[in-house]
Scaffold this active site. Structure first.
Site, PDB file in Angstrom:
ATOM      1  N   ASP A 138       9.278   2.672   1.168  1.00 45.55           N
ATOM      2  CA  ASP A 138       8.119   3.369   1.710  1.00 45.55           C
ATOM      3  C   ASP A 138       8.073   3.107   3.208  1.00 45.55           C
ATOM      4  O   ASP A 138       7.663   2.038   3.654  1.00 45.55           O
ATOM      5  CB  ASP A 138       6.853   2.864   1.017  1.00 45.55           C
ATOM      6  CG  ASP A 138       5.573   3.497   1.572  1.00 45.55           C
ATOM      7  OD1 ASP A 138       5.608   4.035   2.697  1.00 45.55           O
ATOM      8  OD2 ASP A 138       4.543   3.418   0.887  1.00 45.55           O
TER       9      ASP A 138
ATOM     10  N   PHE B  76       0.849  -1.191   0.000  1.00 43.79           N
ATOM     11  CA  PHE B  76       0.000   0.000   0.000  1.00 43.79           C
ATOM     12  C   PHE B  76       0.884   1.241   0.000  1.00 43.79           C
ATOM     13  O   PHE B  76       1.772   1.379   0.841  1.00 43.79           O
ATOM     14  CB  PHE B  76      -0.921   0.022   1.227  1.00 43.79           C
ATOM     15  CG  PHE B  76      -1.898   1.163   1.215  1.00 43.79           C
ATOM     16  CD1 PHE B  76      -3.104   1.053   0.539  1.00 43.79           C
ATOM     17  CD2 PHE B  76      -1.609   2.345   1.862  1.00 43.79           C
ATOM     18  CE1 PHE B  76      -4.003   2.112   0.517  1.00 43.79           C
ATOM     19  CE2 PHE B  76      -2.493   3.410   1.846  1.00 43.79           C
ATOM     20  CZ  PHE B  76      -3.705   3.293   1.170  1.00 43.79           C
TER      21      PHE B  76
ATOM     22  N   LYS C 147       3.312  10.184   8.556  1.00 40.63           N
ATOM     23  CA  LYS C 147       2.661   9.698   9.769  1.00 40.63           C
ATOM     24  C   LYS C 147       3.345  10.150  11.061  1.00 40.63           C
ATOM     25  O   LYS C 147       3.164  11.270  11.496  1.00 40.63           O
ATOM     26  CB  LYS C 147       2.498   8.184   9.703  1.00 40.63           C
ATOM     27  CG  LYS C 147       1.458   7.751   8.655  1.00 40.63           C
ATOM     28  CD  LYS C 147       1.089   6.303   8.789  1.00 40.63           C
ATOM     29  CE  LYS C 147       0.069   5.880   7.726  1.00 40.63           C
ATOM     30  NZ  LYS C 147      -1.268   6.456   7.924  1.00 40.63           N
TER      31      LYS C 147
END
Length: 416
Positions: free
Chosen positions: A238, A153, A267
């Site tokens: 990522d 993702f 995040k």
């Protein structure tokens, strides 16, 4: 803790009804309206208390209401809240320098002088920047496709979505204008077969995040690095979820002794403020020319000040060690539970998944919430735990003690 009454009540229920009427239906209606937080605890609009074990999907690194974050944000907002990319500000420069220092010092070598940072507002935007870097590199080098992992993702905007290995959310928005080849995550042989001298870049997470906190086999990232070195493809890591101490090191790839060509962050970096970063190493950091990419809010001084406060607090309070220690307490305690629904626990640091023997994660999430704990049913058979890095052993213990009962309630709900 005060368990949430079935279906919510009072102000909480009213806010959810108003949410449903005012917002597009892409999120559905969240089950709780949160009103305030302190440390690892949050309260809903009706005053019910929960232990937050998801931290805004691995975002609230310092928990809620941390004085260092509050002070940094309020001070910077009162000084200078926005500049745009037409002007620079000191907090963004300090943050970029700090990130490069952390990437270099903790790897035991100096960061190449040509390493460069691009600041943005989210993980999706960081991955969009990485993809644009890779596309420009591909055109310059005569390369024509990309490789990513099944069940990986990378975001929901069109570029990031093209790299996301979940067919059900990707296919409705195809075509994307560039070729992406998907391989099974953790299969080094399949990766080697897919990456040829015509491949521009390989996009990988150090462990699948939305895929269920699934770590690869030992040595997989090192093998990916070797494959990219042999073929000339870029390795893009990522680390939107896994970085900033979540796994017990500043960046998860450091535990593998691997340095990517491009690194994406977000995040936990802002501790609750919207921020993302894309770091290019070596010549990759100089692929963009003036005007190739930009962001009106990227490098925002308030968000940068928040990120600096997060990094400083993690270092000052030794939260990397805390993530490792409390993560082990949590994982060990859960793994010792004997229950027919519990298959095991995986992950590292304070980034874990409870694996289930049946697709009842939604029922476990609901039962946990009723017991006063916020967790995330990230996959039908996996519950994700990504609590604040300030979680204590006592707090972790309360969840471990309650979990058998949570599983019992989930089992009853699943068979009802």
């Amino acid at each position: 803790m005060n368990p949430l009454s079935a279906g919510g009540a009072g102000r909480d229920r009213d806010l959810r009804k108003r949410f449903e009427a005012a917002f597009m239906p892409n999120y559905g209606v969240p089950p709780v309206a949160l009103a305030r937080g302190e440390g690892c605890r949050v309260w809903d609009a009706d005053g019910n208390e929960y232990l937050d074990l998801i931290a805004g999907i691995a975002v609230s690194s310092l928990g809620h209401g941390h004085p260092a974050l509050a002070e940094a944000v309020s001070k910077q907002a009162a000084t200078l809240a926005h500049t745009s990319n037409l002007f620079l500000n000191e907090p963004e420069v300090l943050l970029a320098e700090r990130l490069l220092d952390l990437l270099g010092a903790s790897a035991g070598t100096a960061v190449p002088q040509s390493a460069r940072v691009f600041l943005c507002n989210s993980g999706t935007e960081a991955n969009e920047a990485a993809l644009k870097l890779a596309i420009k590199y591909a055109k310059r080098e005569g390369r024509r496709y990309f490789v990513a992992a099944e069940n990986g993702f990378h975001g929901r905007s069109l570029g990031a979505l093209s790299l996301t290995g979940k067919r059900s959310i990707r296919e409705p928005f195809e075509p994307f204008g560039h070729e992406v080849r998907f391989v099974p995550y953790g299969d080094a042989h399949a990766l080697a077969e897919a990456v040829t001298p015509e491949c521009a870049a390989v996009f990988l997470e150090p462990a699948l995040g939305e895929g269920g906190v699934v770590p690869p086999p030992e040595g997989y990232l090192a093998r990916a690095r070797e494959i990219c070195d042999t073929t000339g493809a870029l390795l893009v890591a990522d680390e939107i979820q896994s970085a900033i101490g979540r796994t017990g090191t500043w960046f998860a790839h450091q535990a593998e002794g691997v340095r990517p060509d491009v690194l994406t962050l977000a995040k936990g970096l802002g501790g609750g403020l919207p921020i993302g970063a894309c770091v290019g190493f070596g010549g990759v950091g100089e692929v963009f020319a003036k005007g190739d990419h930009g962001s009106t809010f990227g490098g925002n001084p308030v968000a940068a000040a928040a990120a600096l406060a997060v990094l400083n607090t993690i270092e000052r309070d030794n939260l990397l060690a805390n993530a490792t220690m409390i993560g082990n307490v949590l994982a060990t305690g859960l793994a010792e539970i004997r229950h027919p629904l519990l298959a095991g626990v995986r992950g590292r640091g304070l980034w874990r998944a409870v694996a289930l023997t049946a697709p009842v994660a939604a029922a476990v999430e609901s039962a946990a919430r009723s017991a006063g704990f916020l967790v995330n049913a990230v996959q039908p058979d996996a519950v994700r735990l990504a609590p604040p890095l300030v979680l204590t052993a006592r707090e972790a213990g309360t969840f471990v003690d309650a979990f058998p009962g949570i599983l019992d309630h989930a089992a009853q709900e699943a068979t009802a």
